[in-house]
Design a protein around this motif. Structure first.
Motif, short mmCIF file in Angstrom:
data_model
loop_
_atom_site.label_atom_id
_atom_site.label_comp_id
_atom_site.label_asym_id
_atom_site.label_seq_id
_atom_site.Cartn_x
_atom_site.Cartn_y
_atom_site.Cartn_z
N SER A 1 37.50 47.62 42.45
CA SER A 1 37.42 48.46 43.90
C SER A 1 38.82 48.26 44.51
CB SER A 1 36.38 48.05 44.74
OG SER A 1 36.45 46.60 45.13
N GLY A 2 39.60 47.62 43.97
CA GLY A 2 40.97 47.19 44.44
C GLY A 2 41.09 46.07 45.37
N GLY A 3 40.35 45.30 45.32
CA GLY A 3 40.28 44.11 46.22
C GLY A 3 40.68 42.85 45.58
N ALA A 4 40.89 41.65 46.29
CA ALA A 4 41.47 40.37 45.82
C ALA A 4 40.40 39.75 44.76
CB ALA A 4 41.57 39.57 46.95
N ARG A 5 39.23 40.34 44.97
CA ARG A 5 38.14 39.70 44.06
C ARG A 5 38.13 40.39 42.65
NH1 ARG A 5 37.21 34.46 44.59
NH2 ARG A 5 35.13 34.35 43.90
N ASP A 6 38.48 41.27 42.43
CA ASP A 6 38.45 42.25 41.21
C ASP A 6 38.30 41.24 40.14
OD1 ASP A 6 38.14 44.56 42.64
OD2 ASP A 6 39.76 45.43 42.36
N PRO A 7 39.38 40.24 40.02
CA PRO A 7 39.30 39.49 38.66
C PRO A 7 37.90 38.83 38.55
CG PRO A 7 41.44 39.36 39.60
CD PRO A 7 40.40 40.21 40.71
#
Length: 905
Positions: free
Chosen positions: A777-783
């Motif tokens: 979604s384009g957030g910091a937790r994507d990985p």
């Protein structure tokens, strides 16, 4: 005649730098010999505190102010209108915010989260309701000529964060200014909650704190405008405390006062009051506050001292202002008899409405009642009484009291930590035979010798001491003062404690029972066994509630969106057990106490690189319906639950079915169920319709491995998968385009982890509130979202063993990490994949490669975080209190519960 010896007191200035020594009883502001001091009453005070106090919250709608002390909510939970806690007027306190025309109006429960234009506020910089606390009917003294002021207010207001999840109150606000420098203090109180047991609700003791410190203040005839210190203010943060270290870079770095932050460690708001590197940092700097009053236009006689010791021979200086008489001299009279002028001083001649004289009071005997000095023009017997305005004749009061002698104050030093302490003292005699002020000095060492490290002059009987060294002896010295006389000095020595260790205690601090016994989990069971942890995010750290976790069984109805307790949790249910590796790499059943700990005993954290618990669902007794050349079908009874944010949102999967065709293509399905809540009304709690959902799509499973190795390890489809479902934006009110309306475009930055869980699965999550936690979604937790490998065991001997783990619990982060420092750096070595017990090197290598692919991480990712998982500390025990919750700029919300968001997820 010439003036005699001056009666002004030489003040001791503070030498403590950024951490001003301020007293709960009041920082001395008005030099008792200052002639221009005037009494004020009906004083108004207004303060918005900062943008965050009226900003959008990541959960609960917004942060807001309340008039009066809030009631006891009984737990850390969202407030409801029916609680009756929200008030905008209580006694001298009102809460207002600007409307569209700029007028200050009292908000309502329904408008408290709206800005002046009527739009809901959000978490972005600059978005705030601008609600302010207004205090009325303050009283005290001011001296515009010297920039002195001392004003206090009766009344209480409350600061509420996250819709009520954490709140605290302030009463007895006191403003003290001396030479344009000073502090705004108050008595703080409120509630905290136990991080490990949300059923506990702790009442915090009343604590005097500095609400603001400042300098360069201009005390005027009509009021004071104060810009509190924040920018560039340094504070101490304990290394094992609940918040990240202070970030001292950028345009908005700084802090509210140390005592303010220390108290908010207990409330859970600590990291919202200093620069912690989070996206909310621009909203934290203190806003100016305004004090309004009207000085009297009536005549005034202002003695240098309110009390003097019996036999005081240095004279009493008195200044006169706004006299209506023109010319002549002032005569001071007691019961019609003249009070003699101090030898060597000149006659107090009236000119331009003012005069100044010094009278001899050495012959006055001490008594309990004050002497009433009256003032006449030229002569006590024949002259006219000076006009005192509405009060009649001009008068002044003077106490003559017992000399200080060798009497000493009794000192106590409490609240000693490695860096701070609180000194209090008492005087053994009753009013009026008490000192007017005290000289305070702090010496390093076990005696009051050498140069003091901190000094101040105080009118109260308490001193908060900061910036101390750990394991160091200090001596407090307190000397009483009365007029220009000083008494005997008393001392008290104390030693600071050791600095907190940053090393976790043995066993990782997990505590609790180990329901799994001592041996490893060999996975033996009748039928087929499935092992799967879904994703790193599913068992990683959470920005609220400590962590996300797995639970055995279909979770029961908790009745509302709330944190789970141990009674809500099961690690085993029927044929389902939740397991994770211990320090030796052996899988053990988790417990309530260990569910948020990694194999090293550290609490998992959103700030830690590769931090997750590695927990897996172990689902046994799968029935093989088909296993032939046409494919495989396995069916399991029983279920498990996926719990995010400590229980605020959860869903369950039961009756799993694995179906693969002859080419190893197929899916794992289940019956999905769960609950949804309204972010606007915490009383709403809706069960979701049960339905069949696809937990995982599988492509190219090596079916031959079932016969040759007794099972297979395979990573479900995620990387490169496009989300094509019907889910829509889930955002906070006012979030606008900042919320996740769909899958983020593939880019060079996210190509290593871009993808999605099955679309019908994500559609289901649109109702549970976990929508964008299951695709890029384009957030910091994507990985952390890619699917992890699953192990399917057809033989007792085929079970996963834990590979390497390099996860970090709570690192120190800068606001921007370089590629070498970035916890989300693609070049960082991923953890090893599970290996089959007897699968050989080929199978182990396949599993490792699949896990590496699934956990591909993006380099050069910018992110920042507010807090550590240990969100709150009180009396040595970890507390939650809904802690600092600034989550890497993430919008911790969803359409119903509020958990969305592209900025975070």
């Amino acid at each position: 005649m010439t003036a005699g010896a001056g009666t002004w007191i030489t003040r001791i200035t503070a030498t403590i730098g950024a951490a001003l020594l301020l007293v709960g009883g009041g920082l001395v502001v008005a030099d008792s010999a200052q002639a221009a001091q005037e009494t004020v009453d009906g004083v108004d005070f207004a303060w918005t505190i900062n943008d965050e106090v009226g900003g959008g919250a990541y959960f609960g709608g917004c942060n807001f102010l309340v008039a009066g002390p809030a009631g006891d909510a009984g737990s850390s939970r969202l407030w409801q209108e029916g609680d009756g806690f929200y008030e905008t007027q209580a006694g001298n306190v009102t809460i207002t915010k600007p409307d569209s025309s700029g007028d200050q109006v009292q908000p309502t429960w329904s408008t408290k989260c709206q800005n002046a234009a009527g739009s809901p506020v959000n978490t972005s910089a600059g978005s705030t309701t601008d609600n302010q606390v207004n205090l009325a009917n303050g009283s005290g003294t001011v001296d515009p000529e010297a920039d002195h002021a001392s004003i206090g207010w009766d009344g209480t207001f409350t600061i509420v964060f996250y819709g009520g999840m954490t709140y605290w109150s302030v009463k007895d606000v006191q403003l003290e200014v001396k030479d344009g420098k000073g502090a705004l203090t108050g008595t703080a109180f409120g509630f905290g909650a136990d991080m490990f047991d949300p059923t506990k609700w702790v009442e915090l003791p009343e604590t005097k704190i500095d609400l603001a410190t400042f300098s360069g203040v201009d005390v005027t005839q009509s009021g004071i405008v104060v810009q509190p210190d924040y920018l560039g203010v340094e504070i101490d943060i304990e290394p094992d405390g609940p918040s990240n270290p202070q970030i001292r870079s950028g345009d908005t770095w700084g802090s509210f006062p140390q005592s303010f932050v220390d108290f908010n460690v207990l409330t859970g708001q600590a990291a919202y009051w200093y620069s912690s590197g989070g996206a909310a940092d621009p909203k934290k700097p203190a806003e100016p506050f305004e004090v309004s009053y009207e000085l009297s236009t009536e005549p005034i006689a202002d003695p240098a001292y309110d009390k003097v010791p019996e036999g005081y021979d240095e004279g009493l200086g008195i200044d006169f202002r706004r006299l209506t008489e023109d010319g002549g001299t002032v005569a001071a009279c007691l019961e019609g008899e003249p009070l003699p002028l101090q030898e060597g001083t000149s006659e107090p001649t009236i000119a331009n409405g003012g005069a100044s004289g010094t009278w001899d009071v050495s012959g006055l005997q001490r008594r309990a009642e004050p002497y009433r000095l009256q003032f006449f023009l030229d002569d006590c017997a024949q002259g006219q009484a000076l006009d005192g305005g509405s009060a009649g004749a001009l008068e002044a009061a003077l106490f003559v009291v017992e000399p200080l002698g060798d009497t000493t104050a009794a000192i106590s030093v409490d609240g000693v930590t490695h860096s701070s302490a609180v000194a209090t003292w008492s005087w053994p005699k009753a009013e009026p035979n008490t000192p007017e002020e005290y000289e305070f000095a702090l010496y390093q060492g076990s005696s009051a010798s050498g140069d003091p490290v901190q000094t101040d002059s105080v009118t109260g009987t308490e001193m908060r001491i900061g910036t101390l060294q750990p394991e160091t002896a200090y001596t407090v010295a307190v000397t009483p003062k009365l007029a220009t006389t000083t008494g005997a000095t008393s001392t008290q020595t104390f030693t600071t404690s050791a600095a907190p260790s940053s090393t976790p205690p043995p066993g990782g601090g997990g505590g609790g029972n180990n329901n799994g016994g001592g041996g490893g989990d060999d996975g033996s069971a009748d039928g087929v066994t499935l092992y799967w942890g879904l994703s790193m995010e599913a068992t990683g750290g959470a920005y609220f509630g400590v962590c996300n976790f797995l639970a055995a069984g279909v979770a029961a109805d908790t009745g509302s969106s709330r944190l789970w307790t141990a009674d809500d949790f099961s690690a085993a249910s029927g044929n389902v057990t939740i397991v994770k590796p211990d320090a030796s790499g052996q899988f053990q059943p988790i417990t309530w106490d260990t569910k948020c700990l990694d194999r090293n005993g550290s609490t998992v954290s959103v700030t830690g690189k590769d931090s997750y618990t590695e927990s897996q669902v172990r689902l046994t007794e799968g029935e093989v319906v088909k296993n032939d050349s046409s494919g495989v079908r396995v069916e399991w009874e029983g279920g498990f639950s996926v719990v995010f944010y400590g229980g605020l949102t959860y869903w369950s999967a039961s009756d799993l079915v694995l179906e693969l065709d002859a080419n190893g293509n197929g899916k794992l399905t289940a019956t999905g169920s769960g609950y949804g809540a309204s972010m606007h009304d915490a009383s709403v709690w809706e069960p979701l319709d049960a339905r069949t959902i696809t937990l995982a799509d599988l492509s190219g499973v090596d079916l031959a491995s079932i016969d040759s190795n007794g099972g297979f390890v395979h990573t479900p489809d995620y990387l490169g998968v496009e989300y094509t479902g019907t889910g829509e934006s889930q955002g906070v009110p006012g979030g606008g385009g900042e919320t996740a309306t769909g899958q983020a475009p593939r880019s060079a930055e996210n190509q290593d982890h871009w993808g999605s869980f099955p679309s019908d699965f994500v559609d289901f999550q649109n109702e549970t509130g976990q929508f964008s936690y299951w695709f890029t979604s384009g957030g910091a937790r994507d990985p952390y979202k890619p699917a992890l490998p699953m192990t399917v065991s057809f033989a007792d001997s085929f079970a996963p063993t834990a590979g390497g783990y390099d996860g970090q619990g709570t690192p120190t982060l800068n606001q921007q990490q370089s590629p070498q420092q970035n916890p989300l750096n693609a070049n960082a070595a991923p953890g090893d994949a599970p290996e089959a017990a007897n699968g050989g090197d080929a199978l182990a290598a396949q599993g490792e490669a699949l896990l590496e692919e699934a956990a591909g991480l993006a380099a050069d990712t910018e992110f920042s975080f507010e807090i550590t998982p240990a969100m709150l500390i009180s009396g040595g025990s970890a507390l939650l209190g809904v802690a600092g919750l600034n989550w890497a700029g993430a919008l911790f919300m969803r359409r119903r519960l509020g958990l969305d968001p592209s900025a975070y997820v």
